[in-house]
Scaffold this motif. Structure first.
Motif, PDB file in Angstrom:
ATOM      1  N   LEU A   1      -2.117  -5.522   7.388  1.00  0.00           N
ATOM      2  CA  LEU A   1      -2.358  -4.406   6.486  1.00  0.00           C
ATOM      3  C   LEU A   1      -3.843  -4.083   6.328  1.00  0.00           C
ATOM      4  N   ASP A   2      -4.712  -4.804   7.035  1.00  0.00           N
ATOM      5  CA  ASP A   2      -6.149  -4.561   6.910  1.00  0.00           C
ATOM      6  C   ASP A   2      -6.534  -3.109   7.198  1.00  0.00           C
ATOM      7  N   PRO A   3      -5.987  -2.465   8.239  1.00  0.00           N
ATOM      8  CA  PRO A   3      -6.349  -1.060   8.464  1.00  0.00           C
ATOM      9  C   PRO A   3      -5.988  -0.157   7.280  1.00  0.00           C
ATOM     10  N   LEU A   4      -4.876  -0.420   6.631  1.00  0.00           N
ATOM     11  CA  LEU A   4      -4.490   0.374   5.464  1.00  0.00           C
ATOM     12  C   LEU A   4      -5.433   0.122   4.294  1.00  0.00           C
ATOM     13  N   LEU A   5      -5.824  -1.122   4.109  1.00  0.00           N
ATOM     14  CA  LEU A   5      -6.790  -1.442   3.056  1.00  0.00           C
ATOM     15  C   LEU A   5      -8.117  -0.722   3.311  1.00  0.00           C
ATOM     16  N   LEU A   6      -8.564  -0.761   4.554  1.00  0.00           N
ATOM     17  CA  LEU A   6      -9.829  -0.113   4.900  1.00  0.00           C
ATOM     18  C   LEU A   6      -9.743   1.398   4.686  1.00  0.00           C
ATOM     19  N   HIS A   7      -8.643   2.009   5.100  1.00  0.00           N
ATOM     20  CA  HIS A   7      -8.486   3.455   4.908  1.00  0.00           C
ATOM     21  C   HIS A   7      -8.496   3.809   3.428  1.00  0.00           C
ATOM     22  N   GLY A   8      -7.883   2.975   2.621  1.00  0.00           N
ATOM     23  CA  GLY A   8      -7.898   3.205   1.181  1.00  0.00           C
ATOM     24  C   GLY A   8      -9.307   3.182   0.615  1.00  0.00           C
TER      25      GLY A   8
END
Length: 104
Positions: A7-14
């Motif tokens: 989920l790191d990419p989603l965290l970064l996008h957030g």
């Protein structure tokens, strides 16, 4: 079976989509072998620059450190980071810290 997703990419996008970050220049410091992977985010976030810890030069930009690159910064690089710090975590109990976000 249970599949685990990164989920790191989603965290970064957030983080990159928040108004306090999205409206300023941001440097993302990633491990050298992952710079090209993180560089994909520049398509959506035009103010983003991606670099490795070895190439990172502190400046006026906000800085996002991947947790895996944070220990690679020198003392001089750390001294040049902005003062305001926000930690971005996920729900993993054993390895929750993902990003350190420094803003001015």
């Amino acid at each position: 079976t249970v599949k685990l997703y990164d989920l790191d990419p989603l965290l970064l996008h957030g983080v990159l989509a928040t108004p306090s970050i999205n409206n300023q220049a941001v440097t993302l410091v990633a491990p050298s072998e992952q710079v090209a992977l993180y560089d994909i985010n520049r398509q959506q976030f035009k103010n983003l620059t991606v670099t490795s810890a070895a190439q990172f030069v502190p400046g006026p930009n906000a800085v996002i450190l991947t947790q895996s690159s944070a220990s690679s910064l020198s003392a001089a690089q750390r001294a040049g980071l902005p003062l305001n710090l926000r930690l971005v975590v996920n729900d993993r109990k054993d390895d929750a810290l993902r990003y350190q976000v420094f803003t001015r």
